[in-house]
Design a protein around this motif. Structure first.
Motif, mmCIF file in Angstrom:
data_model
loop_
_atom_site.group_PDB
_atom_site.id
_atom_site.type_symbol
_atom_site.label_atom_id
_atom_site.label_comp_id
_atom_site.label_asym_id
_atom_site.label_seq_id
_atom_site.Cartn_x
_atom_site.Cartn_y
_atom_site.Cartn_z
ATOM 1 N N ASN A 1 -46.266 -25.050 -33.370
ATOM 2 C CA ASN A 1 -45.088 -25.564 -34.076
ATOM 3 C C ASN A 1 -44.185 -24.392 -34.455
ATOM 4 O O ASN A 1 -44.498 -23.240 -34.160
ATOM 5 C CB ASN A 1 -45.487 -26.413 -35.292
ATOM 6 C CG ASN A 1 -46.207 -25.621 -36.373
ATOM 7 O OD1 ASN A 1 -46.110 -24.401 -36.448
ATOM 8 N ND2 ASN A 1 -46.933 -26.323 -37.224
ATOM 9 N N ALA A 2 -43.076 -24.679 -35.121
ATOM 10 C CA ALA A 2 -42.082 -23.656 -35.459
ATOM 11 C C ALA A 2 -42.656 -22.565 -36.375
ATOM 12 O O ALA A 2 -42.182 -21.435 -36.359
ATOM 13 C CB ALA A 2 -40.873 -24.305 -36.112
ATOM 14 N N ARG A 3 -43.654 -22.896 -37.175
ATOM 15 C CA ARG A 3 -44.248 -21.906 -38.092
ATOM 16 C C ARG A 3 -45.440 -21.174 -37.485
ATOM 17 O O ARG A 3 -46.129 -20.437 -38.160
ATOM 18 C CB ARG A 3 -44.665 -22.603 -39.379
ATOM 19 C CG ARG A 3 -43.457 -23.054 -40.204
ATOM 20 C CD ARG A 3 -43.895 -23.677 -41.481
ATOM 21 N NE ARG A 3 -44.255 -25.064 -41.159
ATOM 22 C CZ ARG A 3 -44.827 -25.912 -41.979
ATOM 23 N NH1 ARG A 3 -45.128 -25.542 -43.186
ATOM 24 N NH2 ARG A 3 -45.091 -27.140 -41.610
ATOM 25 N N GLY A 4 -45.706 -21.418 -36.193
ATOM 26 C CA GLY A 4 -46.812 -20.730 -35.529
ATOM 27 C C GLY A 4 -48.140 -21.440 -35.640
ATOM 28 O O GLY A 4 -49.146 -20.935 -35.157
ATOM 29 N N GLY A 5 -48.146 -22.605 -36.274
ATOM 30 C CA GLY A 5 -49.375 -23.383 -36.354
ATOM 31 C C GLY A 5 -49.650 -24.083 -35.032
ATOM 32 O O GLY A 5 -48.755 -24.316 -34.229
ATOM 33 N N VAL A 6 -50.906 -24.417 -34.809
ATOM 34 C CA VAL A 6 -51.305 -25.074 -33.568
ATOM 35 C C VAL A 6 -51.483 -26.563 -33.818
ATOM 36 O O VAL A 6 -52.103 -26.965 -34.810
ATOM 37 C CB VAL A 6 -52.609 -24.460 -33.018
ATOM 38 C CG1 VAL A 6 -53.000 -25.089 -31.705
ATOM 39 C CG2 VAL A 6 -52.467 -22.959 -32.852
ATOM 40 N N LEU A 7 -50.945 -27.364 -32.909
ATOM 41 C CA LEU A 7 -51.033 -28.822 -33.004
ATOM 42 C C LEU A 7 -51.624 -29.404 -31.728
ATOM 43 O O LEU A 7 -51.409 -28.869 -30.641
ATOM 44 C CB LEU A 7 -49.634 -29.429 -33.196
ATOM 45 C CG LEU A 7 -48.799 -28.917 -34.353
ATOM 46 C CD1 LEU A 7 -47.371 -29.423 -34.225
ATOM 47 C CD2 LEU A 7 -49.419 -29.372 -35.657
ATOM 48 N N VAL A 8 -52.329 -30.516 -31.862
ATOM 49 C CA VAL A 8 -52.832 -31.241 -30.697
ATOM 50 C C VAL A 8 -51.706 -32.141 -30.199
ATOM 51 O O VAL A 8 -51.092 -32.865 -30.967
ATOM 52 C CB VAL A 8 -54.082 -32.078 -31.068
ATOM 53 C CG1 VAL A 8 -54.550 -32.908 -29.879
ATOM 54 C CG2 VAL A 8 -55.198 -31.172 -31.567
#
Length: 187
Positions: A74-81
């Protein structure tokens, strides 16, 4: 006459980024990584332990999951499924359905389009697959050969234990009628 420096010439010669060629051999680890992300596990140490790999190999699996489109940042560098990742996790581990979702992911992966015919059953030997990777990426022969081994392992996994040779057509989109090296719309 237009002058092109060596660095620019090398960049122009490469049709594909080396990062786009997967290095993660075990699709089961890719699935475990997606499941961990879904379950909110973000601590690097826990993920390394879960996959039983070192940091370098963890990064290979994470990049493979991104290439396959089962996770994204995501935009903040988090990982999403992703939705495709959710579909993957809705299948039973090691099942035919799981292989079909992985096959669909391979077929949709822009980075793997030059290998669509290989995944659809084209009989390529290691040397030919290695040479194709060298031409596409500018990788050394040794590195391209290691990456070719990964693609071979993925194809074997997708075919499953009881699949006939070349039996991937139902899981992966059929390649276009043009040879991969002539199709400029894929780049």
């Amino acid at each position: 006459m237009v002058k092109i420096d060596k660095q620019e010439a090398a960049r122009v010669d490469r049709l594909h980024r080396t990062l786009d060629v997967p290095q993660a051999d075990r699709m089961s680890n890719i699935r475990q990584l997606v499941a961990a992300v879904r379950d909110g596990i973000e601590h690097a140490g826990m993920l390394l332990e879960l996959l039983n790999v070192d940091r370098r190999h963890f990064l290979y699996y994470r990049q493979a999951a991104v290439i396959l489109g089962v996770i994204e940042f995501n935009a903040r560098g988090g990982v999403l499924v992703t939705l495709l990742g959710q579909r993957l996790l809705a299948t039973s581990e090691g099942s035919r359905e799981e292989r079909q979702v992985f096959g669909e992911a391979v077929g949709l992966a822009r980075a793997l389009r030059p290998f669509a015919s290989f995944f659809a059953g084209e009989p390529l030997d290691l040397a030919t697959l290695t040479r194709r990777l060298e031409v596409l990426t500018g990788l050394s022969r040794t590195t391209a050969e290691r990456r070719a081994h990964t693609l071979i392992k993925w194809r074997r996994y997708l075919q499953g234990p009881d699949a006939a040779p070349g039996g991937l057509e139902s899981a992966i989109r059929r390649p276009r009628s043009r040879p991969w090296w002539r199709d400029t719309t894929r780049w």
